[in-house]
Design an enzyme around this catalytic site. Structure first.
Site, short mmCIF file in Angstrom:
data_model
loop_
_atom_site.label_atom_id
_atom_site.label_comp_id
_atom_site.label_asym_id
_atom_site.label_seq_id
_atom_site.Cartn_x
_atom_site.Cartn_y
_atom_site.Cartn_z
CB CYS A 277 13.20 59.22 25.21
SG CYS A 277 13.39 59.69 23.48
CD GLU B 191 8.11 62.36 11.90
OE1 GLU B 191 9.08 63.10 12.15
OE2 GLU B 191 6.99 62.53 12.43
CB CYS C 80 17.49 64.79 9.86
SG CYS C 80 15.70 64.95 9.79
CG ASN D 32 16.19 70.82 13.73
OD1 ASN D 32 16.10 71.18 14.90
ND2 ASN D 32 16.02 69.57 13.37
CD GLU E 68 19.81 52.30 20.78
OE1 GLU E 68 19.90 53.54 20.61
OE2 GLU E 68 20.79 51.55 20.77
CB CYS F 172 18.58 64.69 20.92
SG CYS F 172 17.51 65.26 22.19
CB CYS G 216 14.15 57.54 10.98
SG CYS G 216 13.11 58.98 10.64
CB CYS H 212 19.38 62.44 12.90
SG CYS H 212 18.54 61.14 13.81
N1 SAH Z 1 11.78 62.06 14.36
C1 SAH Z 1 11.29 63.01 15.26
C2 SAH Z 1 11.53 62.66 16.70
C3 SAH Z 1 12.88 62.06 17.04
S1 SAH Z 1 14.28 63.09 16.94
C4 SAH Z 1 11.86 64.38 14.96
O1 SAH Z 1 12.81 64.47 14.19
O2 SAH Z 1 11.34 65.35 15.47
C5 SAH Z 1 14.14 64.12 18.38
C6 SAH Z 1 14.91 65.44 18.27
O3 SAH Z 1 16.32 65.20 18.21
C7 SAH Z 1 14.57 66.23 17.02
O4 SAH Z 1 14.26 67.56 17.37
C8 SAH Z 1 15.85 66.19 16.20
O5 SAH Z 1 15.96 67.36 15.41
C9 SAH Z 1 16.90 66.09 17.27
N2 SAH Z 1 18.18 65.52 16.84
C10 SAH Z 1 18.40 64.60 15.90
N3 SAH Z 1 19.73 64.33 15.81
C11 SAH Z 1 20.35 65.12 16.72
C12 SAH Z 1 21.72 65.28 17.12
N4 SAH Z 1 22.70 64.57 16.59
N5 SAH Z 1 21.99 66.15 18.11
C13 SAH Z 1 20.98 66.86 18.71
N6 SAH Z 1 19.69 66.72 18.38
C14 SAH Z 1 19.37 65.87 17.39
FE1 SF4 Z 2 14.20 60.72 11.68
FE2 SF4 Z 2 13.90 62.58 13.59
FE3 SF4 Z 2 16.33 61.56 13.03
FE4 SF4 Z 2 15.14 63.21 11.29
S1 SF4 Z 2 15.82 63.71 13.39
S2 SF4 Z 2 16.17 61.28 10.79
S3 SF4 Z 2 12.99 62.59 11.53
S4 SF4 Z 2 14.59 60.44 13.86
#
Ligand code: SAH
Ligand code: SF4
Length: 409
Positions: A150, A216, A161, A269, A104, A386, A157, A164
């Site tokens: 984006c 990532e 996390c 975070n 996406e 995000c 991934c 996410c």
């Molecule tokens: N993998 C990389 C880039 C993609 S995620 C990373 O983790 O940095 C981009 C941002 O979205 C990151 O800062 C992550 O912490 C945040 N993110 C992930 N899941 C989220 C959610 N459910 N709500 C808000 N932000 C989120």
């Molecule tokens: Fe991967 Fe970024 Fe989501 Fe963490 S927040 S699972 S590194 S995409």
């Protein structure tokens, strides 16, 4: 990943041209007995002109195009196969690669995701320019617009996390450099953006890229950096790009040595290792102190900050005590904080913090002299915000259309 195709009774491997560097193209032309300037012409057609079929590479002779096809070369540009549009103008695309895998990519008109509203000099300059345009004082003789794309770096991934949605997919594979840069080309083509010229719908300097989509980037470092180099030829200056990492140490150390690199955002975070471990298991491998040490090796350019992203999870990391811990952590780094209110996903054990709490958290950080911004959520209604990217068709059906190959913005 490669596909086989029957070609004049022989099976040849399909090889994408999009993604090859200028050195690769020089090598290819040499092998085909062509003069080196042919490589330059093809490079221009791929990355400047953003051709959508090899037939459009009209600077090359028909004979050369036929030879390339006979050898199994295809353009290999990823394709937008589905579009969802949010009430706020954000568009989420499902983009298909040659082997059928999809990722996406998100288009945020007049939006940020990491740049605008972040307090950087660039954003402040943009505000002034925009007000001049509104007042009719701009010298720009073309529609003056800005957008952020984006971009995804992997299919799924591996980092896991807990907050996410992309994590739920697991990792399927890395994207190639062509597939990363190709998402940008596909989206720019859809919106008829002409970069490096004053024609078209967007000013040359007005496209920002954030590598904050699925995956990532620093676990796919070589392909990611190769994509950055291709994108600079489109041309999109690296100063308009921001990459976000969850804190992959070897990646950060390599990134610090790159002569041409985007700006860096780090998904912190949490304000201490204990909380971070519970929501980002990667912390067990590299803790916050090690992460900050690695970040300190990056030679910051003039007016460059490190952005620390901080997803606010109600009742977990959002108290004023957490804010104070965060201040203590980052005050040794020239940095700013990007607060992201958690975007909900189904069956996830978190909740959004109250707005008053978010504002109080921001105020506390600002009072310590550290710039802190609350990221405006974009495209939540279509799961484009995000952490919501999951190759989803979960958005209401009415919002989804099968994309025509191109529409104007
Ligand atoms: N993998 C990389 C880039 C993609 S995620 C990373 O983790 O940095 C981009 C941002 O979205 C990151 O800062 C992550 O912490 C945040 N993110 C992930 N899941 C989220 C959610 N459910 N709500 C808000 N932000 C989120
Ligand atoms: Fe991967 Fe970024 Fe989501 Fe963490 S927040 S699972 S590194 S995409």
């Amino acid at each position: 990943m490669s596909n086989l195709r029957k070609n004049t009774n022989l099976l040849v491997e399909e090889k994408p041209l999009f993604g090859l560097s200028s050195a690769d193209l020089v090598g290819l032309m040499e092998r085909l007995g062509q003069r080196p300037y042919r490589a330059t012409q093809l490079h221009q057609a791929l990355y400047r002109q953003r051709i959508t079929s090899l037939d459009q590479a009209t600077t090359l002779s028909q004979a050369l195009r036929d030879t390339l096809t006979a050898e199994g070369y295809i353009l290999g540009l990823p394709e937008i196969v589905q579009t969802a549009r949010s009430v706020d103008g954000t568009e989420r695309y499902l983009i298909r690669m040659a082997d059928g895998e999809t990722v996406e990519t998100v288009w945020m008109p007049d939006g940020d995701g990491g740049e605008r509203g972040d307090g950087s000099q660039a954003a402040e300059e943009e505000e002034v320019e925009d007000s001049e345009v509104r007042a009719g004082k701009s010298a720009a003789g073309f529609p003056y617009r800005r957008s952020t794309i984006c971009v995804s770096s992997q299919v799924g991934c591996a980092v896991n996390c807990q907050f996410c949605l992309t994590a739920k997919l697991g990792i399927r594979r890395n994207l190639t450099a062509g597939e990363i840069a190709g998402q940008v080309a596909a989206v720019l083509n859809r919106h008829n953006v002409e970069l490096g010229s004053t024609r078209g719908n967007y000013s040359p300097a007005r496209i920002n890229l954030v590598f904050m989509g699925m995956g990532e980037p620093f676990l796919n470092f070589a392909n990611f950096m190769a994509a950055v180099r291709l994108l600079t030829h489109m041309p999109i200056p690296e100063s308009r790009m921001t990459v976000s990492t969850s804190g992959i140490l070897p990646g950060i150390l390599d990134f610090a040595k790159e002569p041409i690199r985007p700006k860096l955002a780090v998904s912190l975070n949490a304000s201490n290792d204990q909380i971070r471990e519970s929501i980002m298991p990667i912390t067990r491998k590299w803790n916050i102190a090690a992460l900050l040490d690695a970040i300190a090796t990056i030679p910051l350019r003039t007016r460059e900050w490190i952005t620390f992203e901080y997803v606010l999870l109600g009742g977990i990391n959002d108290s004023l005590q957490h804010a104070d811990e965060l201040i203590a952590l980052v005050s040794g780094t020239r940095s700013k904080i990007n607060l992201i209110v958690w975007n909900a996903g189904p069956n996830m054990p978190f909740h959004e913090p109250p707005q008053s709490g978010v504002l109080a958290f921001q105020k506390r950080i600002m009072a310590a002299g550290i710039p802190a911004y609350i990221r405006r959520p974009r495209g939540r209604d279509i799961y484009a915000a995000c952490g919501q990217l999951k190759r989803t068709v979960e958005a209401p059906a009415a919002l989804i259309e099968i994309a025509p190959s191109s529409v104007s913005a």
